[in-house]
Design a protein around this motif. Sequence first.
Motif, PDB file in Angstrom:
ATOM      1  N   GLU A  89     -31.989  22.686  12.222  1.00  0.00           N
ATOM      2  CA  GLU A  89     -31.186  22.401  11.209  1.00  0.00           C
ATOM      3  C   GLU A  89     -30.457  23.952  10.709  1.00  0.00           C
ATOM      4  OE1 GLU A  89     -32.288  19.411   8.201  1.00  0.00           O
ATOM      5  OE2 GLU A  89     -32.385  21.475   6.870  1.00  0.00           O
ATOM      6  N   ARG A 109     -25.210  21.833  10.835  1.00  0.00           N
ATOM      7  CA  ARG A 109     -25.510  21.587  12.348  1.00  0.00           C
ATOM      8  C   ARG A 109     -26.945  21.326  12.409  1.00  0.00           C
ATOM      9  NH1 ARG A 109     -23.665  26.149  14.726  1.00  0.00           N
ATOM     10  NH2 ARG A 109     -21.525  25.426  14.668  1.00  0.00           N
ATOM     11  N   CYS A 110     -27.086  19.858  13.234  1.00  0.00           N
ATOM     12  CA  CYS A 110     -28.442  19.440  13.497  1.00  0.00           C
ATOM     13  C   CYS A 110     -28.879  18.811  14.908  1.00  0.00           C
ATOM     14  CB  CYS A 110     -28.681  18.453  12.246  1.00  0.00           C
ATOM     15  SG  CYS A 110     -30.578  17.955  12.044  1.00  0.00           S
ATOM     16  N   ALA A 111     -29.620  19.154  15.230  1.00  0.00           N
ATOM     17  CA  ALA A 111     -29.988  18.785  16.781  1.00  0.00           C
ATOM     18  C   ALA A 111     -31.457  18.525  16.954  1.00  0.00           C
ATOM     19  CB  ALA A 111     -29.626  19.675  17.807  1.00  0.00           C
ATOM     20  N   TYR A 113     -34.665  18.638  19.861  1.00  0.00           N
ATOM     21  CA  TYR A 113     -35.031  19.154  21.214  1.00  0.00           C
ATOM     22  C   TYR A 113     -36.358  18.807  21.598  1.00  0.00           C
ATOM     23  CZ  TYR A 113     -30.979  22.262  20.396  1.00  0.00           C
ATOM     24  OH  TYR A 113     -29.440  22.582  20.076  1.00  0.00           O
TER      25      TYR A 113
END
Length: 182
Positions: A89, A109-111, A113
């Motif tokens: 994040e 932005r957030c992802a 994985y």
Amino acid sequence: MVKLSLCTKCKKFHYCSKECQRKDWPSHKGFAKQIETVERLSLLDPFAGQRLKHFTDWCFNSATNKLPYVSALRLYEDPGRAHTHVIFEQSVYTPRAGPLTKDKFRIIRCAVYRMSDALPEIERALKLSPGEGIRLCNEMLHESHPVAEELVLFLTLRYGEGMSPKLGRGLHSLLYTSKAIH
């Protein structure tokens, strides 16, 4: 009645016994050291000290809504993903956005994985030696307070300009998730 003792480093966390404090130290020491860093930095650069204080509070004490993280990790489908995936994040500091700590940062932005794929980046971001990332993640997910079966711990790596990356834990009730989503 049990008399609680205060952590002498951070002066914020209370423990029921020295044994509980020792057990929690691996996960708490980062927070305690961060408090000392905030105090030193505040003397040199008040704005940077305030930003670091807000970031520390946000990372370690935030009462943010966990449902977006639970949804992104798809924990309602497979709670086991909390131990195989991690959230990254990125945020920006917005000191005048509101009075609460949660208002001071905007996620840009957030992802999600797979943890095995993200370990080299976690180690790089946290300045760890190769192999230390998996040890830290496992400690944070398994070696802290006992967690009830319906609760799930997950990890979030938070970072932003002017802020050292922090790996933190989130805790969410699967009972609440199943009621809210289904």
